[in-house]
Design an enzyme around this catalytic site. Sequence first.
Site, short mmCIF file in Angstrom:
data_model
loop_
_atom_site.label_atom_id
_atom_site.label_comp_id
_atom_site.label_asym_id
_atom_site.label_seq_id
_atom_site.Cartn_x
_atom_site.Cartn_y
_atom_site.Cartn_z
N ARG A 67 0.93 -1.15 -0.03
CA ARG A 67 -0.15 0.09 0.07
C ARG A 67 0.75 1.26 0.01
O ARG A 67 0.44 2.29 -0.63
CB ARG A 67 -1.01 -0.12 1.32
CG ARG A 67 -1.80 1.15 1.37
CD ARG A 67 -3.05 0.94 2.50
NE ARG A 67 -3.89 1.91 2.34
CZ ARG A 67 -4.44 2.47 3.36
NH1 ARG A 67 -3.66 2.71 4.43
NH2 ARG A 67 -5.18 3.54 3.14
N HIS A 71 0.47 4.69 -2.46
CA HIS A 71 0.28 5.85 -2.01
C HIS A 71 1.25 6.97 -2.42
O HIS A 71 1.07 8.08 -2.36
CB HIS A 71 -0.16 5.82 -0.40
CG HIS A 71 -1.21 5.10 -0.23
ND1 HIS A 71 -2.17 5.72 1.03
CD2 HIS A 71 -2.23 4.62 -0.81
CE1 HIS A 71 -3.16 5.22 1.31
NE2 HIS A 71 -3.31 4.54 0.14
N GLY A 77 3.76 11.24 -8.54
CA GLY A 77 4.77 10.27 -8.92
C GLY A 77 5.43 9.28 -7.73
O GLY A 77 5.29 9.89 -6.65
N ASN A 99 -3.72 8.46 4.78
CA ASN A 99 -2.75 8.00 5.31
C ASN A 99 -2.59 8.33 7.05
O ASN A 99 -1.92 7.12 7.61
CB ASN A 99 -1.12 8.85 4.94
CG ASN A 99 -1.07 8.44 3.52
OD1 ASN A 99 -1.29 7.19 2.95
ND2 ASN A 99 -0.55 9.26 2.84
N HIS A 199 -6.28 -5.86 -2.40
CA HIS A 199 -7.17 -5.97 -1.25
C HIS A 199 -7.39 -7.26 -1.28
O HIS A 199 -8.15 -7.57 -0.09
CB HIS A 199 -8.38 -5.19 -1.61
CG HIS A 199 -8.17 -3.65 -1.24
ND1 HIS A 199 -9.31 -2.75 -1.48
CD2 HIS A 199 -6.86 -2.91 -1.06
CE1 HIS A 199 -8.77 -1.36 -1.35
NE2 HIS A 199 -7.44 -1.61 -0.91
N ASP A 246 -10.11 -9.34 2.61
CA ASP A 246 -10.58 -10.51 2.05
C ASP A 246 -10.37 -11.51 3.21
O ASP A 246 -9.53 -11.41 3.94
CB ASP A 246 -10.12 -10.87 0.58
CG ASP A 246 -9.08 -11.99 0.35
OD1 ASP A 246 -8.58 -12.39 1.35
OD2 ASP A 246 -8.80 -12.30 -0.65
#
Length: 325
Positions: A67, A71, A77, A99, A199, A246
């Site tokens: 993640r 982010h 970029g 965040n 995810h 999940d």
Amino acid sequence: MESKGRNLFLAVVLLSIASAAFSSPHHHTGLTPYYYNYACPQALPTIRRVVKAAVKKERRMGASLLRLHFHDCFVDGCDASVLLDPTPTIDSEKLAGANNNSARGFEVIDQIKEEVDKVCGRAVVSCADILAVAARDSVVLLGGPWWNVRLGRRDSTTASRTTANTDLPAPFMDLNALTSSFQKQGLDAKDLVVLSGGHTLGFAQCFTFKDRAHNDSNIHPKFAKKLQTLCPRSGFESNSNLAKLDPTSTHFDTLYYKNLLKQKGLLGSDQALFGGGNTDELVRTYSEDTTTFWKDFAKSMVKMGNIKPLTGNLGQVRNNCRRVN
Ligand code: HEM
């Protein structure tokens, strides 16, 4: 005359081969998988070793590192801007909505940086490249695909909480908003669907799906009930309670997509990918075809990793990922 013609023909063929090679999709970014081969051949094995130890200690860390790279890339970029701590001149992205009290893994990045600089003898490996490699290694360690990470990104000297707040997608977005958010980064609907497959790993806190659990209709009733118990409508105490994104949140598998078919997506932005929109077919494909999911995920990760890198003498290679030199 004839041989002149043939030579000209040959020259044209060679030139077009060369130009095709140089205009390959990844070339224009100036990134290459071989970037550290001479300067520090031990760089990549060292990153892998530290990521492996961190994931062994806590499997969720693999999710958190994946993640972080996302982010980073979505905010001006892939330049490690996400890693800069707040100072009077740094508008830290760590304090942006997506965040704050949510992004994690910064200590692991610090440790990688320390060990990599030690093994290389100096600061040659950028924090932005460390994020990209750590994300790949995490996915591999949790049972997902490998891809060849393009390298040579340099680190920013600035950060922008404002841009983080506008450019990081939110869990309550609908398919249109998500598509625009990805489009802004040069990513298409396929990238959106396959990268959301990230995810398949990790957790989310109640405050990111509480509203969906109580109010949405495109959610499986039993699944909603469970989430309502975890995240009661009133009170803030439960806001940081965790649910798996999940059910197999430490295994890179296709259950994320299988659950979307059953309206068991945890976040609104997950379920938005399946439910009458133009991405339904792709969700169905990934739900039943691990090979295609892996192949497309790897491809889109390279594409995301190519977002606006700083190369050449732009930016710097930080000595400490948390602050500019
Ligand atoms: C499509 C838009 C996306 C939205 C709206 C979104 C939103 C979120 C939210 C709200 C969380 C939970 C944060 C928390 O509760 O603290 C989360 C976690 C996570 N996201 Fe996303 N995300 C998106 C795309 C992605 C992409 C593209 C990736 C990577 C390829 C990714 C990887 C992850 C991972 C691995 C976690 C779990 C982190 C952990 O357990 O520490 N997400 N995301």
